[in-house]
Design an enzyme around this catalytic site. Structure first.
Site, PDB file in Angstrom:
ATOM      1  N   SER A  82       0.839  -1.269   0.064  1.00 39.03           N
ATOM      2  CA  SER A  82      -0.088   0.202   0.056  1.00 39.03           C
ATOM      3  C   SER A  82       1.063   1.025  -0.006  1.00 39.03           C
ATOM      4  O   SER A  82       2.043   1.147  -0.254  1.00 39.03           O
ATOM      5  CB  SER A  82      -0.837  -0.228   1.319  1.00 39.03           C
ATOM      6  OG  SER A  82      -1.815   0.915   1.128  1.00 39.03           O
ATOM      7  N   ASN A  83       0.302   2.247   0.256  1.00 43.84           N
ATOM      8  CA  ASN A  83       1.028   3.636   0.414  1.00 43.84           C
ATOM      9  C   ASN A  83       0.706   4.286   1.747  1.00 43.84           C
ATOM     10  O   ASN A  83      -0.141   4.071   2.353  1.00 43.84           O
ATOM     11  CB  ASN A  83       0.292   4.678  -0.592  1.00 43.84           C
ATOM     12  CG  ASN A  83       1.180   4.651  -2.072  1.00 43.84           C
ATOM     13  OD1 ASN A  83       2.324   3.973  -2.072  1.00 43.84           O
ATOM     14  ND2 ASN A  83       0.825   5.378  -2.858  1.00 43.84           N
TER      15      ASN A  83
END
Ligand code: C5P
Length: 215
Positions: A21-22
Site C-alpha cells: 500500500s502507500n
C-alpha cells in the site's frame, strides 16, 4: 458546485493475508471533503481503507484496489464539476497474487510486479470542457518541477504539491503546506497550517478557477 474527492491509500494483495500500500492516512482528502461540504458544495467521496470516521452529509464509496478506485471514479466523474484526486494510489501490484498464504519458511517470495492503472491518465479523455480536474503530488525533492510535469502529463487543470520530506507536515500529520500550480501558469502558496485550513483554501481556489473556466 458538485465535487468528487478521492482519499486514502489503495491496497494490492500479495496473498490472502498480505498487501502493498502507500503511506497515507486519508486526512487531507477527508479534510477536503468536509470543508467543501461546509462551504455548501455537493460532495461525494471515494475512499481507500482509512481509520477515519466518514464525514457528515457526504456519500462515501469505499474501495480497496486501484482497479476498484478506477471503476468508481469512471462511474461518478460524469456528474461532478470538480474532481480532486487526493488518493495515494499504490503504483505497483503483483502480476499474480498468491491464492494461498505464502509460507515464511519458504523464504522471501519472488514477486513479478506490474503497474496499476494511472486513474487520472485513464479518465483524462472523459473530461468535459466545463470540468476541473485537480491532482496531488507528494514529493521529497524537485517539488515544482515534478508537480508541473504531472500537471502536463496527467492533463490536469490544477495540481496541489506537498513536500513529504519534512516531518512537520503531510502524511499522518494534522498539518500541511501546499503549493498549488494552475494550468494557466498561476501559483498559489498555502503556508503550513491545519489540513482543514489548507483544504478550505484549496476548495475556494478551485471554485474560483471553475467559475472562470465556465465563463
Ligand atoms: O504519479 P503520482 O502518483 O505521483 O501522481 C499523483 C497524482 O496522480 C495524485 O492525484 C494521485 O491521486 C493520482 N494517481 C492516479 N493513479 C495512479 C497514481 C496516482 O490517478 N495510479
Amino acid at each position: 458546485m458538485r465535487i468528487l474527492v478521492t482519499a486514502g491509500p489503495t491496497r494490492e494483495a500479495l496473498d490472502p493475508v498480505r498487501f502493498i500500500s502507500n503511506r497515507s492516512s486519508g486526512k487531507m482528502g477527508y479534510a477536503i471533503a468536509a470543508q467543501a461540504r461546509r462551504l455548501g458544495h455537493d460532495v461525494e467521496l471515494i475512499s481507500g481503507p482509512v481509520a477515519l470516521p466518514p464525514p457528515r452529509g457526504i456519500r462515501v464509496v469505499n474501495i480497496v484496489t486501484a482497479d476498484d478506485m478506477l471503476a468508481a471514479v469512471k462511474k461518478m466523474v460524469r456528474r461532478c464539476d470538480v474532481l480532486i484526486m487526493a488518493a495515494a494510489v499504490a503504483d505497483w501490484r503483483p502480476k499474480k497474487p498468491a491464492t494461498r498464504k505464502l509460507k515464511k519458511a519458504s523464504g522471501p517470495p519472488r514477486i513479478t510486479w506490474e503497474a496499476t492503472p494511472d486513474i487520472l491518465k485513464a479518465i483524462a479523455p472523459l473530461k468535459k470542457k466545463s470540468q476541473v480536474f485537480c491532482g496531488f503530488a507528494a514529493e521529497t525533492h524537485d517539488l515544482a518541477r515534478e508537480a508541473k510535469r504531472k500537471l502536463r502529463e496527467k492533463n490536469l487543470d490544477v495540481i496541489a504539491a506537498n513536500d513529504v520530506a519534512q516531518n512537520d507536515r503531510g502524511f499522518e500529520s494534522d498539518n500541511n503546506a501546499l503549493t498549488v500550480f494552475f494550468a494557466d501558469g498561476r501559483t498559489l502558496n498555502i503556508p503550513l497550517s491545519s489540513k482543514a485550513n489548507c483544504a478550505r483554501k484549496l476548495v475556494r481556489a478551485l471554485a474560483d478557477f471553475w467559475a472562470q473556466k465556465k465563463k
